[in-house]
Write an enzyme that holds these catalytic residues in place. Structure first.
Site, short mmCIF file in Angstrom:
data_model
loop_
_atom_site.label_atom_id
_atom_site.label_comp_id
_atom_site.label_asym_id
_atom_site.label_seq_id
_atom_site.Cartn_x
_atom_site.Cartn_y
_atom_site.Cartn_z
CD1 TRP A 2 -8.84 2.86 -4.15
CD2 TRP A 2 -6.63 3.01 -3.84
NE1 TRP A 2 -8.35 3.84 -4.99
CE2 TRP A 2 -7.00 3.96 -4.82
CE3 TRP A 2 -5.28 2.94 -3.48
CZ2 TRP A 2 -6.09 4.81 -5.45
CZ3 TRP A 2 -4.38 3.78 -4.10
CH2 TRP A 2 -4.78 4.71 -5.08
C1 LIG Z 1 -4.64 6.20 -9.06
C2 LIG Z 1 -3.68 7.36 -9.07
C3 LIG Z 1 -2.78 7.47 -10.08
C4 LIG Z 1 -1.86 8.53 -10.10
N1 LIG Z 1 -0.96 8.54 -11.10
C5 LIG Z 1 0.09 9.40 -11.03
C6 LIG Z 1 1.18 9.26 -11.93
O1 LIG Z 1 1.19 8.39 -12.81
N2 LIG Z 1 2.23 10.12 -11.80
C7 LIG Z 1 2.26 11.07 -10.83
O2 LIG Z 1 3.27 11.79 -10.75
N3 LIG Z 1 1.23 11.24 -9.96
C8 LIG Z 1 0.15 10.42 -10.03
N4 LIG Z 1 -0.89 10.52 -9.11
C9 LIG Z 1 -0.96 11.72 -8.24
C10 LIG Z 1 -0.10 11.66 -6.97
O3 LIG Z 1 -0.21 10.41 -6.39
C11 LIG Z 1 -0.54 12.76 -5.99
O4 LIG Z 1 -0.53 13.99 -6.67
C12 LIG Z 1 0.38 12.90 -4.77
O5 LIG Z 1 0.52 11.67 -4.11
C13 LIG Z 1 -0.15 13.95 -3.79
O6 LIG Z 1 0.74 14.06 -2.70
P1 LIG Z 1 0.29 14.43 -1.20
O7 LIG Z 1 1.48 14.31 -0.36
O8 LIG Z 1 -0.44 15.72 -1.24
O9 LIG Z 1 -0.78 13.33 -0.80
P2 LIG Z 1 -0.53 11.78 -0.42
O10 LIG Z 1 0.63 11.25 -1.15
O11 LIG Z 1 -1.82 11.10 -0.60
O12 LIG Z 1 -0.16 11.80 1.13
C14 LIG Z 1 -1.04 12.19 2.15
C15 LIG Z 1 -0.61 11.51 3.44
O13 LIG Z 1 -1.30 12.06 4.57
C16 LIG Z 1 -1.73 11.01 5.42
N5 LIG Z 1 -2.87 11.52 6.20
C17 LIG Z 1 -4.08 11.88 5.71
N6 LIG Z 1 -4.86 12.34 6.69
C18 LIG Z 1 -4.15 12.28 7.84
C19 LIG Z 1 -4.43 12.62 9.19
N7 LIG Z 1 -5.61 13.13 9.55
N8 LIG Z 1 -3.47 12.42 10.11
C20 LIG Z 1 -2.26 11.90 9.75
N9 LIG Z 1 -1.95 11.56 8.49
C21 LIG Z 1 -2.88 11.75 7.54
C22 LIG Z 1 -2.05 9.90 4.46
O14 LIG Z 1 -2.13 8.66 5.11
C23 LIG Z 1 -0.90 10.02 3.47
O15 LIG Z 1 0.23 9.35 3.90
C24 LIG Z 1 -1.86 9.50 -9.08
C25 LIG Z 1 -2.79 9.39 -8.04
C26 LIG Z 1 -3.70 8.33 -8.03
C27 LIG Z 1 -4.69 8.21 -6.92
S1 SF4 Z 2 -4.07 -3.14 2.18
FE1 SF4 Z 2 -5.48 -4.76 1.53
S2 SF4 Z 2 -7.32 -4.43 2.79
FE2 SF4 Z 2 -6.11 -2.57 2.90
S3 SF4 Z 2 -6.99 -1.27 1.27
FE3 SF4 Z 2 -5.22 -2.35 0.41
S4 SF4 Z 2 -6.08 -4.20 -0.55
FE4 SF4 Z 2 -7.64 -3.36 0.84
#
Ligand SMILES: Cc1cc2nc3c(=O)[nH]c(=O)nc-3n(C[C@H](O)[C@H](O)[C@H](O)COP(=O)(O)OP(=O)(O)OC[C@H]3O[C@@H](n4cnc5c(N)ncnc54)[C@H](O)[C@@H]3O)c2cc1C
Ligand code: SF4
Ligand code: SF4
Lengths: 144, 602
Positions: free
Chosen positions: A37
Site C-alpha cells: 500500500w
Molecule cells: C486512505 C484512508 C483515509 C481515511 N481518512 C480518514 C480521515 O481522515 N478521518 C477519519 O476519521 N477516518 C478516515 N478513514 C476511515 C477510517 O480509517 C475507518 O473508518 C476505520 O479505520 C474503520 O475502523 P475498523 O476498526 O472497522 O477497521 P480497521 O481500522 O481497518 O481495523 C480492522 C482490523 O482488523 C484486522 N483484521 C482484518 N481481518 C482479520 C482477520 N481475519 N483476523 C484478525 N485480524 C483481522 C486488521 O488487520 C485491522 O487491524 C480513512 C480510511 C482510509 C483507508
Molecule cells: S509496510 Fe512496507 S511493504 Fe508493507 S505494505 Fe507498507 S510500505 Fe508496503
C-alpha cells in the site's frame, strides 16, 4: 537494503505480511509488491533506515525520492521530485511521552448501576457537557 | 486460549473495544486477536490527517440530531438512525481521550477550539494516530495475540446460533489457534479488492481502502449465520488519480474547486437533470456523496474529462502548501510519491481526480454490515432485541465496518462503536454466568482440517507440475482473487461498466461467485503467507456473494454514483425506503433475503 541487519522489525510491522527475510542473504525484502500500500510502515519502523521505496512502476517515473526521519514527537520528510526540486517538512506526531497512557483499570471501579446505564467510561466528564443526550423512542417497547 | 471477551481485529474499533471492555470488566480476560501488529494495522496504518466524526457539543457546534439529519441525507434517506445517534452522542468523549493520550489536534489559539476541516471533521497531525490508539488498547487488554488470522467463528455446543469463540492460524509458526470465549466482538474491517482495481501490476495494491482490508468482518459473520443488511451499499470515492490521495482537506479546508477540462464548475449546470433523476434528494445540503460522484461520472461520459482539482488556485502561502503536503504524508504517502515521481508541483499544476473502484465497508459514506440491536433508550422496538451492537447471534457483537446501517463513523466513530459493543459484551458475559458458552469441540476438530487444507492440497499436487504456479489440481490465492475481481467488475457494477449492472448480469455474477466459492476447497498454499491469502480470499468471496445477492434483490437505483441498476434506474421510495437483509443458513447452504423497515427517530 545494504544497511539491513535482518532485525525483523519490518517483518513484524508490515500490515500486509509482505516484508520477509531472504534466507540466503539474511536481509529483508518485499515478497509481494502487488499487495503493498506504500504505507511506509516498514520505512518508519526500520532502525537502520535501510528500506528504500520508489513509486509503483505502473504510473511512477523514476527520479524521485521520499524519505523520512521519525523522532519521539515529530516526523521530518524530505521530498525530492523528478526534475530535482526538494521540499522539506516537519510535523508533530505526539504531545505526550510514548508509553504514558494509563490502563482504564487505574480509574475507580464503576458501580453496578453505571454498568446498566448508557454512559461509557469517563462519561459524562469527557463529553464536556452536563449529560448524555437522549431522545426517548416515541414508540418504545415496555422494558421487561 | 480462553477469553471472556474476544475481540477479532485490533483496528480502530477493536482498540476501542479493548479499552472499554477493561473499564467495565476489571476482572475479565480481554483478548485481542489481530492478523498483523496493532501499532500499524488496519485502515489507519499510515495515520490520518483528520478525525472525520466529532460533534463539538461542548462548544455548541453540533448536536447528535444534526448529525442524524446529515447522515440521513447523505445515505439517500436510509440509515439506522438509532445507531447513528448513539455514535454521535458518545464520539466527543472518544476524541477528548485521544487528545489526552497525546494525539496532536489543530487548535485555534484565540478560541481554544479544534480547527474544523468541515462541519464534522477536525484537523490532526495524525501520523502516529494508530500507534497512540494501539498503546491504549495494549494497556487495557489482557493479551494481544498478533499475526493470527482468524478464519471462523465457533458455535456453542448446544446452541449453534450462539457464539463460543473463534479459530485461526498463527502465520508465523503455523499453529492452530483456538479461542474459547463467552462473547466475541468482530471488528475485522470491510473490503478492498472485491472489484478489480484501476491500478495494475506493481500498483495493484494501491487501492484507496488498504489491500489488507479483506472483508473479514463479513466473511466471519455471514457463514456463522448473522443477519446482514445494506451489503449492496458499496462505496465509490472521488480521489486524486493514481495515488488516491483524499480530497477532504482540499475541498473543505483549502476550498479548492473542481472543474471539467474546459474549466466549468459542472455541478451547478447539471442540477436540473439530477432533480429529474432523484427528486428532492438533489437539493439536500450538502449534496449526498453518491450524487456528487454521479455528476462527475456524467461529465466523464460526456467526454469533458478529466475532472481537475485546482490546487494551484489555493496554495498561496507556504503554510497552505505545507498543509497540503502534510495531508498526504500523514495518510496517503503514495500520493506524495506520485506527485514527486510525476514532477507535479501543486502550486502551479492542477491534479486529476478519479472515481475509485467500489469498496465494501460500513464506517464511511456507506453502511454495509450486520443487523445489530440498538441502544436501550433510543432504539425503536423493531431495532432492539438485547444488547447494544449485538448481532442476531447471541453473544456475537460487531463494531466499525462490521455493523450495518451506521454510516459516517470513520476513525473516531468506529473506536466509539467498539466501546459501545464492549460495554454491552461485558454485560452479556455477566448476565450469562450461570450458562457461559461452551465451544462445540467437534467443530473445533473439523475446522482444523479445513483451515490447513490449502497447504496439503499444494503438497499433494506439486508432483503434477515441473515449475511455475499453474496446476490442474489447485487454485492459487492470487488467481482466485483475480477471478473474483474480474467477475465483480464486469457483472456487478465495477469501473469497466461505469458501475452499471442489471438483473441478467447479476445472475451471471452470482453463478460465477458461487462456482468460485465451491472452488475454494481446491485452494493451494505454498507457505503460511499464501495460507493467509487463501483465507482472506475466502472472506472476500463471502462478502462478494452477499453484495451480489443484495444488489439483485433491491430493484431500484437508490445511490446513483455508487452503482446503477440499468433495468431499474429510478429511486423508488414507495417500495424501497427499507433495508435489504440476508441470512445464510450453514446447515442448508441457503440464503434468505428480505427487507427490514426504516424507522426515523427524529
Ligand atoms: C486512505 C484512508 C483515509 C481515511 N481518512 C480518514 C480521515 O481522515 N478521518 C477519519 O476519521 N477516518 C478516515 N478513514 C476511515 C477510517 O480509517 C475507518 O473508518 C476505520 O479505520 C474503520 O475502523 P475498523 O476498526 O472497522 O477497521 P480497521 O481500522 O481497518 O481495523 C480492522 C482490523 O482488523 C484486522 N483484521 C482484518 N481481518 C482479520 C482477520 N481475519 N483476523 C484478525 N485480524 C483481522 C486488521 O488487520 C485491522 O487491524 C480513512 C480510511 C482510509 C483507508
Ligand atoms: S509496510 Fe512496507 S511493504 Fe508493507 S505494505 Fe507498507 S510500505 Fe508496503
Ligand atoms: S529492513 Fe530494517 S527493519 Fe527490516 S529487517 Fe532490515 S534492519 Fe530490520
Amino acid at each position: 537494503m545494504d544497511k539491513c541487519k535482518g532485525c525483523m522489525e519490518c517483518v513484524r510491522l508490515c500490515p500486509s505480511d509482505i516484508m520477509h527475510i531472504d534466507p540466503r542473504l539474511g536481509k529483508a525484502f518485499n515478497i509481494e509488491p502487488s499487495m503493498c500500500w506504500e504505507c511506509f510502515t516498514c520505512v518508519k519502523g526500520c532502525p537502520e533506515a535501510a528500506v528504500d521505496v520508489r513509486g509503483y512502476a505502473d504510473f511512477a517515473p523514476f527520479g524521485h525520492h521520499v524519505t523520512q526521519q521519525r523522532a519521539a514527537d515529530r516526523i521530518a520528510w524530505r521530498i525530492e521530485s523528478r526534475g530535482g526540486s526538494v521540499r522539506e517538512f516537519v510535523f508533530p506526531i505526539r504531545t505526550t511521552p510514548w508509553d504514558s497512557i494509563a490502563s482504564p483499570a487505574t480509574a475507580p471501579p464503576p458501580t453496578t448501576e453505571a454498568a446498566h446505564g448508557e454512559l461509557l467510561s469517563f462519561e459524562p466528564d469527557y463529553l464536556a457537557v452536563e449529560a448524555l443526550p437522549t431522545i426517548p423512542s416515541k414508540r418504545a417497547a415496555p422494558t421487561s | 486460549m480462553d477469553a471472556d471477551v474476544l475481540i477479532v481485529g485490533g483496528g480502530m474499533a477493536g482498540c476501542g473495544a479493548a479499552f472499554e471492555a477493561r473499564y467495565w470488566g476489571r476482572d475479565l480476560r480481554i483478548v485481542v486477536a489481530e492478523k498483523a501488529a496493532i501499532e500499524r494495522s488496519g485502515a489507519v496504518a499510515q495515520g490520518l490527517s483528520a478525525i472525520n466524526c466529532y460533534m463539538g457539543m461542548r462548544w455548541g457546534e453540533n448536536q447528535p440530531e444534526d448529525f442524524v439529519r446529515y447522515v440521513r441525507n447523505d445515505l439517500m434517506g436510509l440509515s439506522r438512525e438509532d445507531l447513528v445517534y448513539d455514535v454521535a452522542r458518545h464520539v466527543d468523549s472518544t476524541v477528548h481521550l485521544f487528545e489526552e493520550w497525546g494525539l496532536p489536534i489543530f487548535k485555534d489559539p484565540a478560541s481554544g477550539k479544534y480547527v474544523r476541516e468541515g462541519r464534522w471533521q477536525v484537523m490532526i497531525h495524525g501520523e502516529s494516530y494508530k500507534p497512540i490508539v494501539a498503546e491504549a488498547a495494549r494497556k487495557a487488554a489482557t493479551e494481544v495475540v498478533e499475526h493470527v488470522v482468524v478464519t471462523h467463528l465457533l458455535p456453542d455446543e448446544r446452541d449453534p446460533h450462539r457464539v463460543a469463540g473463534a479459530v485461526g492460524v498463527d502465520v508465523r509458526d503455523g499453529s492452530y489457534v483456538v479461542f474459547r470465549a463467552k462473547a466475541v466482538i468482530v471488528s475485522a474491517a470491510g473490503a478492498s479488492h472485491i472489484f478489480r482495481p484501476r491500478s495494475a501490476g506493481e500498483g495493484y495494491g494501491r487501492t484507496w481502502y488498504p489491500p489488507w482490508a479483506s472483508g473479514s468482518a463479513y466473511g466471519l459473520l455471514i457463514p456463522f449465520g448473522a443477519e446482514m443488511i445494506q451489503m449492496e451499499n458499496r462505496l465509490v470515492v472521488t480521489r486524486f488519480k493514481d495515488g488516491y490521495g483524499p480530497v477532504g482537506a482540499w475541498f473543505l479546508l483549502l476550498k479548492a474547486v473542481a472543474t471539467n477540462v474546459h474549466g466549468d464548475e459542472f455541478e451547478k449546470s447539471r442540477l436540473p437533470e439530477l432533480r429529474q433523476r432523484v427528486g428532492a434528494y438533489a437539493d439536500a445540503k450538502p449534496m449526498p456523496t453518491c450524487l456528487r460522484n454521479h455528476l462527475m461520472l456524467q461529465e466523464l461520459r460526456a467526454g469533458n474529462g478529466p475532472i481537475l482539482i485546482h490546487t494551484e488556485r489555493v496554495l498561496d502561502t507556504p503554510e497552505k502548501e505545507a498543509l497540503g503536503w502534510e495531508d498526504f504524508l500523514n495518510m496517503t504517502v503514495g500520493q506524495a510519491v506520485t506527485w514527486a515521481a510525476q514532477g507535479i508541483d501543486p502550486r502551479t499544476t492542477p491534479s486529476e481526480l478519479i472515481l475509485s473502484e467500489p469498496y465494501v465497508m460500513g464506517s464511511h459514506a456507506v453502511c454495509a454490515g450486520a443487523w445489530a440491536s440498538g441502544p436501550n433508550d433510543i432504539a425503536p422496538p423493531e431495532y432492539r432485541w438485547g444488547y447494544n451492537r449485538m448481532t442476531t447471534s447471541p453473544g456475537l457483537f460487531g463494531a466499525g465496518d462490521a455493523i450495518g446501517g451506521s454510516a459516517h463513523k470513520f476513525s473516531s466513530g468506529s473506536f466509539t462503536e467498539g466501546r459501545l459493543a464492549a460495554k454491552a459484551a461485558v454485560a452479556f458475559v455477566r448476565d450469562h454466568q450461570d450458562r457461559p458458552a461452551v465451544a462445540d469441540e467437534r467443530r473445533v476438530a473439523e475446522l482444523r482440517e479445513v483451515l490447513f487444507r490449502p497447504l496439503e492440497t499444494y503438497q499433494h499436487a506439486q508432483s503434477r507440475i515441473t515449475a511455475g504456479g499453474v496446476n490442474p489440481d489447485y487454485l492459487q490465492p492470487m488467481s482466485g482473487l483475480q477471478r473474483l475481481e474480474k467477475t465483480m467488475d464486469e457483472y456487478a457494477g465495477g469501473t469497466s461498466t461505469d458501475y452499471t449492472t442489471n438483473d441478467w448480469m447479476l445472475g451471471k455474477a452470482l453463478d460465477n461467485v458461487v462456482a468460485l466459492r465451491e472452488d475454494l476447497s481446491r485452494l493451494g498454499a505454498a507457505d503460511l503467507h499464501e495460507l493467509q491469502r487463501c483465507w482472506e480470499l475466502t472472506h472476500r468471496v463471502w462478502t462478494a456473494e452477499a453484495v451480489v445477492r443484495h444488489t439483485r434483490f433491491r430493484t431500484e437505483t437508490r445511490w446513483p454514483g455508487y452503482y446503477y441498476r440499468a433495468d431499474f434506474p429510478a429511486v423508488d421510495d414507495t417500495n424501497w425506503r427499507c433495508f435489504t437483509s440476508s441470512v445464510y443458513d450453514r446447515t442448508t447452504d441457503r440464503w434468505t433475503l428480505s427487507t427490514r423497515p426504516y424507522v426515523p427517530i427524529l
